[in-house]
Design a protein around this motif. Structure first.
Motif, PDB file in Angstrom:
ATOM      1  N   ALA A 189       0.833  -1.208   0.000  1.00  0.00           N
ATOM      2  CA  ALA A 189       0.000   0.000   0.000  1.00  0.00           C
ATOM      3  C   ALA A 189       0.866   1.256   0.000  1.00  0.00           C
ATOM      4  O   ALA A 189       0.557   2.248  -0.691  1.00  0.00           O
ATOM      5  CB  ALA A 189      -0.938  -0.010   1.197  1.00  0.00           C
ATOM      6  N   ALA A 190       1.954   1.232   0.762  1.00  0.00           N
ATOM      7  CA  ALA A 190       2.858   2.376   0.800  1.00  0.00           C
ATOM      8  C   ALA A 190       3.546   2.577  -0.546  1.00  0.00           C
ATOM      9  O   ALA A 190       3.773   3.715  -0.979  1.00  0.00           O
ATOM     10  CB  ALA A 190       3.897   2.179   1.900  1.00  0.00           C
ATOM     11  N   MET A 191       3.879   1.489  -1.240  1.00  0.00           N
ATOM     12  CA  MET A 191       4.510   1.604  -2.554  1.00  0.00           C
ATOM     13  C   MET A 191       3.524   2.161  -3.583  1.00  0.00           C
ATOM     14  O   MET A 191       3.896   2.944  -4.458  1.00  0.00           O
ATOM     15  CB  MET A 191       5.055   0.252  -3.017  1.00  0.00           C
ATOM     16  CG  MET A 191       6.130  -0.356  -2.124  1.00  0.00           C
ATOM     17  SD  MET A 191       7.518   0.721  -1.752  1.00  0.00           S
ATOM     18  CE  MET A 191       7.151   1.182  -0.040  1.00  0.00           C
ATOM     19  N   GLU A 192       2.262   1.773  -3.484  1.00  0.00           N
ATOM     20  CA  GLU A 192       1.238   2.311  -4.388  1.00  0.00           C
ATOM     21  C   GLU A 192       1.079   3.809  -4.195  1.00  0.00           C
ATOM     22  O   GLU A 192       0.783   4.540  -5.153  1.00  0.00           O
ATOM     23  CB  GLU A 192      -0.098   1.610  -4.157  1.00  0.00           C
ATOM     24  CG  GLU A 192      -0.149   0.174  -4.648  1.00  0.00           C
ATOM     25  CD  GLU A 192      -1.527  -0.435  -4.472  1.00  0.00           C
ATOM     26  OE1 GLU A 192      -2.510   0.167  -4.941  1.00  0.00           O
ATOM     27  OE2 GLU A 192      -1.619  -1.509  -3.847  1.00  0.00           O
ATOM     28  N   ALA A 193       1.274   4.280  -2.964  1.00  0.00           N
ATOM     29  CA  ALA A 193       1.194   5.716  -2.715  1.00  0.00           C
ATOM     30  C   ALA A 193       2.340   6.459  -3.401  1.00  0.00           C
ATOM     31  O   ALA A 193       2.195   7.623  -3.788  1.00  0.00           O
ATOM     32  CB  ALA A 193       1.216   5.988  -1.208  1.00  0.00           C
ATOM     33  N   ILE A 194       3.480   5.790  -3.564  1.00  0.00           N
ATOM     34  CA  ILE A 194       4.622   6.381  -4.278  1.00  0.00           C
ATOM     35  C   ILE A 194       4.376   6.351  -5.778  1.00  0.00           C
ATOM     36  O   ILE A 194       4.604   7.332  -6.492  1.00  0.00           O
ATOM     37  CB  ILE A 194       5.921   5.626  -3.926  1.00  0.00           C
ATOM     38  CG1 ILE A 194       6.270   5.831  -2.446  1.00  0.00           C
ATOM     39  CG2 ILE A 194       7.078   6.081  -4.808  1.00  0.00           C
ATOM     40  CD1 ILE A 194       7.423   4.984  -1.967  1.00  0.00           C
ATOM     41  N   ASP A 195       3.914   5.207  -6.279  1.00  0.00           N
ATOM     42  CA  ASP A 195       3.671   5.025  -7.710  1.00  0.00           C
ATOM     43  C   ASP A 195       2.448   4.128  -7.877  1.00  0.00           C
ATOM     44  O   ASP A 195       2.500   2.946  -7.518  1.00  0.00           O
ATOM     45  CB  ASP A 195       4.892   4.384  -8.380  1.00  0.00           C
ATOM     46  CG  ASP A 195       4.711   4.164  -9.874  1.00  0.00           C
ATOM     47  OD1 ASP A 195       3.652   4.543 -10.416  1.00  0.00           O
ATOM     48  OD2 ASP A 195       5.625   3.607 -10.506  1.00  0.00           O
ATOM     49  N   PRO A 196       1.355   4.650  -8.406  1.00  0.00           N
ATOM     50  CA  PRO A 196       0.148   3.834  -8.573  1.00  0.00           C
ATOM     51  C   PRO A 196       0.375   2.558  -9.375  1.00  0.00           C
ATOM     52  O   PRO A 196      -0.363   1.584  -9.210  1.00  0.00           O
ATOM     53  CB  PRO A 196      -0.815   4.774  -9.302  1.00  0.00           C
ATOM     54  CG  PRO A 196      -0.357   6.140  -8.908  1.00  0.00           C
ATOM     55  CD  PRO A 196       1.130   6.050  -8.795  1.00  0.00           C
ATOM     56  N   ALA A 197       1.426   2.530 -10.210  1.00  0.00           N
ATOM     57  CA  ALA A 197       1.730   1.325 -10.974  1.00  0.00           C
ATOM     58  C   ALA A 197       2.090   0.152 -10.069  1.00  0.00           C
ATOM     59  O   ALA A 197       2.031  -1.007 -10.485  1.00  0.00           O
ATOM     60  CB  ALA A 197       2.871   1.593 -11.959  1.00  0.00           C
TER      61      ALA A 197
END
Length: 398
Positions: A60-68
């Motif tokens: 979830a935290a990575m999606e906040a950085i890059d939606p991909a």
């Protein structure tokens, strides 16, 4: 072949302090050019660890950085579950592991990567672990064409690649001597503290082969005599640095012709005052002595727990600088490798770029396999990647 794997890179230990920084670096980087300089394409990567719940939080935290990163892979695997490690390894071209202490937890993953034909990068600074891998797994990894590359963080990339950068600035075919001088400001995580205690607990003299010393063909390789001294030009004390870094440098020198027919290396930390030097030596000696005794070692483990680490603000104030004084029979040079926070932000960058180098740049890498050093495995191509990522390699004099 690893070209048909589901992922280019898997980060094992992504829920830990350093592992999460590696994941954040990959999420921010997002894309990577292929080895042939073709059109950029997304990095296919995944995070792995033992806790599905914590992995979901990281994703979830990575999606906040890059939606991909909504397509980011999530893999459950544990160091004490060999079957899960092999399932993970078979899905990747390269596995990064930040799970330590490596002496206690690292070997099963190395075995899984060799069986799966998967390249491997870690952040160990534990000489005993590396010695064991060389003794037990080098030949099997070489036969399988697998790169098992230890020490892909601040231990020991700035030093290993910094010396490689230095010797390439000197004339070929001449004896070479290099001195490395380290200055740094930073903090450490709980995982690093636990690994440091393992190193201290098992510290002792190393065999010549494990130290990287000896002859390799016509090349002689050895460490310069270690001594504490005051350097007037620096207005500082130089003290031999008790780390894995010089051992890694000497192993590279044994394998690579660029280091000349006779190579010597010394590795020192720069200390501003005599008082700091005395206090540092006394403190290191005391912790080492306590780490060798089981009950006191367990008390020391409580100083900082795994998963804890310096804040973003602390990391932003941290930096490192390693200066190399190299000389051959006919020339002298001074070079420097420098960057930001050594233990975490830059370490995450170094190991991530090492993995991307092995995943994407295979056709440009030396044809070498086994339990090998970063310089032997990736050489000047990794220097190019790190320079592009903001780590400086400079020729200051010569």
């Amino acid at each position: 072949m690893t070209s048909d794997r589901a992922y280019d890179v898997i980060v094992f230990g992504a829920t830990g302090f350093t592992g999460r920084l590696v994941a954040e670096y990959l999420a921010t980087k997002g894309k990577d050019a292929s080895a042939r300089g073709a059109e950029e394409r997304p990095i296919r990567w995944a995070i792995a660890g033992r806790s599905a719940g914590r992995l979901a939080e990281v994703k979830a935290a990575m999606e906040a950085i890059d939606p991909a990163c909504s397509s980011l892979g999530v893999i459950e695997a544990a160091s004490d579950d060999a079957a899960s490690l092999e399932r993970m390894a078979r899905q990747a071209r390269v596995v990064i592991t930040t799970v330590g202490p490596y002496t206690a937890l690292g070997e099963p993953l190395v075995e899984a990567c060799i069986r799966a034909g998967t390249d491997y990068a870690d952040l160990t600074g534990e000489p005993g672990f590396v010695d064991r891998l060389i003794e037990r797994h080098h030949e099997a990894a070489r036969a399988r064409g697998v790169r098992i590359v230890n020490c892909c963080g601040f231990d020991s990339i700035p030093h290993d690649l910094g010396v490689l950068f230095t010797v390439t600035k000197l004339p070929a075919g001449e004896p070479i001597a290099v001195e490395g001088i380290v200055r740094a400001h930073g903090s450490f995580s709980g995982g690093t503290w636990q690994s440091l205690l393992e190193i201290m607990a098992h510290a002792g003299p190393r065999k010549g082969a494990a130290r990287g010393e000896g002859a390799h063909g016509a090349r002689r390789v050895r460490g310069l005599k270690a001594r504490i001294r005051y350097e007037k030009g620096l207005r500082a004390w130089l003290c031999p640095m008790p780390s894995i870094d010089p051992l890694v440098v000497l192993r590279s020198a044994r394998e690579l012709d660029a280091y000349g027919p006779d190579f010597q290396y010394s590795h020192n930390v720069q200390v501003k005052s005599g008082l700091q030097l005395v206090m540092g030596i006394a403190g290191f000696g005391a912790v080492t002595a306590l780490a060798k005794v089981g009950p006191t070692r367990e008390l020391l483990r409580k100083v900082r727990s795994p998963g804890e680490g310096p804040s973003a603000e602390e990391r932003a104030r941290s930096w490192f600088q390693v200066t190399f004084q190299g000389k051959s029979a006919s020339r002298k040079v001074v070079t420097r490798v420098s960057g930001g926070d050594p233990g975490y932000s830059e370490t995450a960058k170094m190991v991530a770029e090492s993995a991307l180098c092995m995943a994407f740049d295979r056709e440009r890498l030396p044809a070498r396999a086994g339990v090998i050093t970063p310089a032997v495995a990736m050489g000047e191509r990794l220097i190019e990647r790190l320079q592009a990522a903001g780590i400086r390699f400079e020729l200051l004099e010569g």
